[in-house]
Design a protein around this motif. Structure first.
Motif, PDB file in Angstrom:
ATOM      1  N   VAL A   1       0.819  -1.217   0.000  1.00 56.84           N
ATOM      2  CA  VAL A   1       0.000   0.000   0.000  1.00 56.84           C
ATOM      3  C   VAL A   1       0.860   1.278   0.000  1.00 56.84           C
ATOM      4  O   VAL A   1       0.597   2.192  -0.795  1.00 56.84           O
ATOM      5  N   PRO A   2       1.900   1.377   0.855  1.00 55.24           N
ATOM      6  CA  PRO A   2       2.713   2.605   0.788  1.00 55.24           C
ATOM      7  C   PRO A   2       3.316   2.845  -0.603  1.00 55.24           C
ATOM      8  O   PRO A   2       3.371   3.979  -1.073  1.00 55.24           O
ATOM      9  N   GLN A   3       3.731   1.778  -1.253  1.00 59.20           N
ATOM     10  CA  GLN A   3       4.308   1.958  -2.591  1.00 59.20           C
ATOM     11  C   GLN A   3       3.234   2.311  -3.609  1.00 59.20           C
ATOM     12  O   GLN A   3       3.464   3.090  -4.535  1.00 59.20           O
ATOM     13  N   MET A   4       2.037   1.717  -3.425  1.00 58.18           N
ATOM     14  CA  MET A   4       0.910   2.061  -4.297  1.00 58.18           C
ATOM     15  C   MET A   4       0.574   3.542  -4.163  1.00 58.18           C
ATOM     16  O   MET A   4       0.333   4.227  -5.155  1.00 58.18           O
ATOM     17  N   VAL A   5       0.536   4.020  -2.918  1.00 59.05           N
ATOM     18  CA  VAL A   5       0.208   5.426  -2.681  1.00 59.05           C
ATOM     19  C   VAL A   5       1.220   6.303  -3.405  1.00 59.05           C
ATOM     20  O   VAL A   5       0.861   7.232  -4.130  1.00 59.05           O
ATOM     21  N   ALA A   6       2.498   5.977  -3.250  1.00 58.24           N
ATOM     22  CA  ALA A   6       3.534   6.773  -3.885  1.00 58.24           C
ATOM     23  C   ALA A   6       3.380   6.783  -5.398  1.00 58.24           C
ATOM     24  O   ALA A   6       3.554   7.813  -6.044  1.00 58.24           O
ATOM     25  N   ARG A   7       3.033   5.627  -5.956  1.00 59.22           N
ATOM     26  CA  ARG A   7       2.939   5.545  -7.406  1.00 59.22           C
ATOM     27  C   ARG A   7       1.680   6.165  -7.964  1.00 59.22           C
ATOM     28  O   ARG A   7       1.646   6.610  -9.106  1.00 59.22           O
ATOM     29  N   THR A   8       0.589   6.141  -7.201  1.00 60.93           N
ATOM     30  CA  THR A   8      -0.686   6.567  -7.762  1.00 60.93           C
ATOM     31  C   THR A   8      -1.115   7.963  -7.328  1.00 60.93           C
ATOM     32  O   THR A   8      -1.983   8.538  -7.958  1.00 60.93           O
ATOM     33  N   LEU A   9      -0.512   8.503  -6.272  1.00 58.31           N
ATOM     34  CA  LEU A   9      -0.983   9.796  -5.760  1.00 58.31           C
ATOM     35  C   LEU A   9      -0.946  10.906  -6.812  1.00 58.31           C
ATOM     36  O   LEU A   9      -1.914  11.675  -6.926  1.00 58.31           O
ATOM     37  N   PRO A  10       0.136  11.034  -7.593  1.00 58.24           N
ATOM     38  CA  PRO A  10       0.115  12.089  -8.607  1.00 58.24           C
ATOM     39  C   PRO A  10      -1.039  11.909  -9.601  1.00 58.24           C
ATOM     40  O   PRO A  10      -1.763  12.867  -9.894  1.00 58.24           O
ATOM     41  N   ALA A  11      -1.255  10.693 -10.073  1.00 57.28           N
ATOM     42  CA  ALA A  11      -2.331  10.453 -11.034  1.00 57.28           C
ATOM     43  C   ALA A  11      -3.701  10.637 -10.381  1.00 57.28           C
ATOM     44  O   ALA A  11      -4.636  11.149 -11.009  1.00 57.28           O
ATOM     45  N   LEU A  12      -3.825  10.231  -9.122  1.00 54.60           N
ATOM     46  CA  LEU A  12      -5.112  10.385  -8.432  1.00 54.60           C
ATOM     47  C   LEU A  12      -5.444  11.858  -8.214  1.00 54.60           C
ATOM     48  O   LEU A  12      -6.601  12.258  -8.291  1.00 54.60           O
ATOM     49  N   THR A  13      -4.406  12.658  -7.960  1.00 50.35           N
ATOM     50  CA  THR A  13      -4.631  14.091  -7.812  1.00 50.35           C
ATOM     51  C   THR A  13      -5.167  14.665  -9.122  1.00 50.35           C
ATOM     52  O   THR A  13      -6.105  15.462  -9.129  1.00 50.35           O
ATOM     53  N   GLY A  14      -4.575  14.236 -10.222  1.00 48.24           N
ATOM     54  CA  GLY A  14      -5.053  14.673 -11.530  1.00 48.24           C
ATOM     55  C   GLY A  14      -6.487  14.227 -11.766  1.00 48.24           C
ATOM     56  O   GLY A  14      -7.307  14.968 -12.309  1.00 48.24           O
ATOM     57  N   GLN A  15      -6.802  13.005 -11.320  1.00 51.90           N
ATOM     58  CA  GLN A  15      -8.157  12.500 -11.489  1.00 51.90           C
ATOM     59  C   GLN A  15      -9.146  13.307 -10.660  1.00 51.90           C
ATOM     60  O   GLN A  15     -10.283  13.529 -11.073  1.00 51.90           O
ATOM     61  N   PHE A  16      -8.696  13.780  -9.503  1.00 53.33           N
ATOM     62  CA  PHE A  16      -9.575  14.600  -8.669  1.00 53.33           C
ATOM     63  C   PHE A  16      -9.906  15.905  -9.397  1.00 53.33           C
ATOM     64  O   PHE A  16     -11.053  16.372  -9.378  1.00 53.33           O
ATOM     65  N   ALA A  17      -8.917  16.466 -10.068  1.00 52.28           N
ATOM     66  CA  ALA A  17      -9.177  17.670 -10.866  1.00 52.28           C
ATOM     67  C   ALA A  17     -10.196  17.356 -11.956  1.00 52.28           C
ATOM     68  O   ALA A  17     -11.085  18.166 -12.250  1.00 52.28           O
ATOM     69  N   SER A  18     -10.117  16.145 -12.544  1.00 56.12           N
ATOM     70  CA  SER A  18     -11.101  15.749 -13.550  1.00 56.12           C
ATOM     71  C   SER A  18     -12.489  15.649 -12.938  1.00 56.12           C
ATOM     72  O   SER A  18     -13.484  16.047 -13.559  1.00 56.12           O
ATOM     73  N   ILE A  19     -12.574  15.114 -11.721  1.00 55.63           N
ATOM     74  CA  ILE A  19     -13.875  14.999 -11.054  1.00 55.63           C
ATOM     75  C   ILE A  19     -14.504  16.378 -10.916  1.00 55.63           C
ATOM     76  O   ILE A  19     -15.678  16.574 -11.209  1.00 55.63           O
ATOM     77  N   VAL A  20     -13.676  17.338 -10.474  1.00 52.05           N
ATOM     78  CA  VAL A  20     -14.185  18.695 -10.286  1.00 52.05           C
ATOM     79  C   VAL A  20     -14.774  19.215 -11.597  1.00 52.05           C
ATOM     80  O   VAL A  20     -15.887  19.754 -11.632  1.00 52.05           O
ATOM     81  N   LYS A  21     -14.035  19.014 -12.694  1.00 53.24           N
ATOM     82  CA  LYS A  21     -14.512  19.518 -13.982  1.00 53.24           C
ATOM     83  C   LYS A  21     -15.731  18.732 -14.474  1.00 53.24           C
ATOM     84  O   LYS A  21     -16.699  19.298 -14.965  1.00 53.24           O
ATOM     85  N   ASP A  22     -15.650  17.399 -14.310  1.00 47.38           N
ATOM     86  CA  ASP A  22     -16.749  16.559 -14.806  1.00 47.38           C
ATOM     87  C   ASP A  22     -18.041  16.810 -14.052  1.00 47.38           C
ATOM     88  O   ASP A  22     -19.137  16.603 -14.589  1.00 47.38           O
ATOM     89  N   SER A  23     -17.929  17.263 -12.804  1.00 42.62           N
ATOM     90  CA  SER A  23     -19.146  17.493 -12.019  1.00 42.62           C
ATOM     91  C   SER A  23     -20.018  18.562 -12.681  1.00 42.62           C
ATOM     92  O   SER A  23     -21.203  18.656 -12.395  1.00 42.62           O
ATOM     93  N   SER A  24     -19.409  19.340 -13.580  1.00 46.42           N
ATOM     94  CA  SER A  24     -20.194  20.380 -14.248  1.00 46.42           C
ATOM     95  C   SER A  24     -21.332  19.768 -15.076  1.00 46.42           C
ATOM     96  O   SER A  24     -22.355  20.406 -15.298  1.00 46.42           O
ATOM     97  N   LEU A  25     -21.157  18.535 -15.532  1.00 45.02           N
ATOM     98  CA  LEU A  25     -22.198  17.903 -16.349  1.00 45.02           C
ATOM     99  C   LEU A  25     -23.443  17.567 -15.539  1.00 45.02           C
ATOM    100  O   LEU A  25     -24.491  17.273 -16.098  1.00 45.02           O
ATOM    101  N   LEU A  26     -23.308  17.593 -14.207  1.00 45.38           N
ATOM    102  CA  LEU A  26     -24.495  17.322 -13.395  1.00 45.38           C
ATOM    103  C   LEU A  26     -25.493  18.474 -13.493  1.00 45.38           C
ATOM    104  O   LEU A  26     -26.637  18.349 -13.062  1.00 45.38           O
ATOM    105  N   SER A  27     -25.038  19.582 -14.082  1.00 41.23           N
ATOM    106  CA  SER A  27     -25.972  20.682 -14.324  1.00 41.23           C
ATOM    107  C   SER A  27     -27.100  20.205 -15.249  1.00 41.23           C
ATOM    108  O   SER A  27     -28.196  20.751 -15.229  1.00 41.23           O
ATOM    109  N   LEU A  28     -26.829  19.170 -16.044  1.00 41.76           N
ATOM    110  CA  LEU A  28     -27.824  18.649 -16.980  1.00 41.76           C
ATOM    111  C   LEU A  28     -29.036  18.063 -16.267  1.00 41.76           C
ATOM    112  O   LEU A  28     -30.121  18.006 -16.820  1.00 41.76           O
ATOM    113  N   ILE A  29     -28.824  17.592 -15.028  1.00 42.81           N
ATOM    114  CA  ILE A  29     -29.969  17.079 -14.290  1.00 42.81           C
ATOM    115  C   ILE A  29     -30.322  18.047 -13.164  1.00 42.81           C
ATOM    116  O   ILE A  29     -30.860  17.659 -12.132  1.00 42.81           O
ATOM    117  N   SER A  30     -29.981  19.325 -13.423  1.00 46.47           N
ATOM    118  CA  SER A  30     -30.400  20.413 -12.532  1.00 46.47           C
ATOM    119  C   SER A  30     -29.878  20.300 -11.111  1.00 46.47           C
ATOM    120  O   SER A  30     -30.567  20.651 -10.161  1.00 46.47           O
TER     121      SER A  30
END
Lengths: 260, 245
Positions: free
Chosen positions: A180-209
């Protein structure tokens, strides 16, 4: 030879001063371009309305943050389960997870939002838009996170597992203290980027008001017709979240340099 | 230390060829070298001795005690043995010091202070005091292997297994590591080493086993195996190796 202040060799890191000056220059050029574009439309930008709607914008901003954070937590759980399931010895589980990832990654989020909200949401009687939206978004991002986690797991050298066993760690200890510690080290940068994607993608929820940031801006602009101002502001507010996340991702990348 | 192996067989899933094919060995030695051509099954044999791999058939006895290849009892067995890998065996996310400390605390139940003292003493002795807080990726290959040996012997195991510990090193580091192992042997460390360093196998090890084609072809006192090999296979192997010495 006088060094050209606008040039850096491939792979060379420019000095902080040189880097910031050049960056500033680029920003100014982009802003000037935008300014000229707006000016050519014979349109005068007027942000005077913002004061009156700042409470609504703040609420929308907070809702976007809440959806994103909840979605990150749920999609991490989904991603971990699916990543584990893809390695399962039980074939139906393995293929179920595989199918999930393929379908989610192979279709646009907008289709998933409509389909899951109106068809599946209605049939299950889910009418809370916040949770319906958050779950749909989590289902979408979970597939990407599963792939990130899977890649991180696969990139851990087999000798690391061997070494964990060789020193006498049990399976669960090896997982906790080595994998797990090695997984965290390897995936944290990509997961941070994915979190930024979540923030942007959440804009599509405007479609269901779901009245998150984007929906708030859509509503405001439809009332005051200040379309340009609203969308400039919308972009700036998203950047206020995603740019720090980007910096955080880079920080993780440097911090866990050994893993790459 | 007495190591007995009887009828060891191992075939990897999806492979036609048996890596070990009824391997028998009965040897009493404090330093045993396992030599032989690549692909002959040396590493597989060592992994079985270390409890990292269960044989398909056959038994292993360490000092008269039969190894139980049951996943529940293996961690305790592995903990009683030190293991040094060819390379990249150190935990990549831990400093050299933490690599030594963590197993002492998690597996052997030492307090952090006691484990830290033991780590500092060993790392200091191995010339690693300066780099103890660095990650493996920041260490040279030779430093990594010295730290790996420190980790292996820190819990005072009954036996240390070394799988080609110098194969990935350049010649200067190789001599470093071999000198270190020889010093540890004189201090009483017992080990089995898989190696291509014939000088070390011959002079620093009291017994030598020649493994080829998944079986022990010959095993005896090192001097005898090198001076007067009893088997034609061994003679051919050593003859080829010594051609350029």
């Amino acid at each position: 030879m006088a060094r050209n202040p606008f040039v850096a060799a491939a792979g060379e890191r420019p000095s902080p001063l040189k880097a910031s000056l050049n960056y500033l220059l680029v920003c100014l050029v982009v802003l000037a371009g935008l300014w000229a574009a707006v000016g050519s439309l014979d349109y005068v930008l007027d942000f005077g309305f913002v004061g009156q709607v700042s409470k609504r914008i703040g609420d929308g901003f907070l809702l976007t943050l809440r959806i994103s954070v909840a979605s990150l937590a749920i999609s991490l759980a989904i991603g971990a389960l699916v990543a584990a399931g893809k390695g399962s010895r039980i074939l139906p589980i393995r293929y179920l997870c595989d199918l999930y990832v393929r379908i989610i990654r192979g279709t646009p989020l907008i289709m998933q939002v409509y389909l899951f909200f109106y068809v599946i949401g209605t049939s299950l009687g889910i009418d809370d838009r916040f949770w319906a939206g958050t779950l749909i978004l989590s289902g979408f991002e979970g597939a990407y996170i599963a792939e990130i986690l899977r890649g991180g797991l696969a990139s851990i050298d087999a000798t690391q597992r061997d070494a964990a066993r060789a020193v006498g760690l049990t399976r669960s200890q090896a997982l906790r203290h080595v994998i797990v510690p090695q997984m965290v080290a390897r995936t944290l940068p990509a997961l941070t980027g994915q979190f930024a994607s979540i923030v942007k993608d959440s804009s599509l929820l405007s479609l269901i008001s779901v009245v998150e940031l984007t929906q708030t801006m859509r509503e405001i602009s439809s009332q005051n017709f200040r379309l340009f101002e609203c969308y400039f502001l919308l972009g700036a507010l998203y950047l206020a979240i995603t740019l720090p996340l980007d910096a955080l991702g880079r920080h993780f990348e440097r911090r866990f340099d050994y893993a790459h | 230390m007495r190591i007995r192996a009887a009828g060891l067989a191992k075939r990897y899933p999806g492979s036609e060829r048996a890596v070990l094919d009824g391997l028998d060995l009965d040897v009493e030695a404090d330093a045993l070298a396992v030599i032989g051509p690549s692909g002959g099954g040396k590493s597989t044999f060592l992994r079985i001795l270390g409890g990292l791999l269960a044989p398909d058939a056959g038994t292993v006895e360490m000092d008269g005690e039969r190894v139980d290849y049951d996943e529940a009892s293996l961690p305790a067995y592995r903990a009683s043995i030190g293991y040094v890998f060819q390379q990249n065996g150190l935990f990549q996310h831990l400093s050299a010091r933490e690599n030594v400390v963590m197993p002492l605390v998690r597996v052997h139940g030492l307090s952090r202070e006691e484990a830290g003292r033991r780590a500092d003493e060993l790392l200091g002795r191995f010339g690693l005091a300066e780099v103890a807080d660095q990650l493996p990726a920041q260490l040279s290959g030779g430093q990594q292997q010295r730290a790996a040996i420190a980790r292996a012997i820190a819990p005072r195991p009954r036996l240390v297994l070394l799988d080609e510990p110098t194969s990935a090193l350049d010649p200067a580091y190789t001599v470093d590591i071999l000198d270190l192992l020889d010093a540890l042997r004189r201090d009483g460390m017992r080990f089995v080493i898989v190696t291509h360093e014939m000088g070390f196998a011959r002079r620093a090890c009291d017994a030598c086993a020649f493994l080829d084609g998944g079986r022990i072809v010959e095993c005896g006192p090192s001097e005898q195996v090198f001076e007067a090999p009893a088997h034609e296979q061994t003679r051919a192997f050593l003859g080829r190796l010594l051609e350029w010495r």
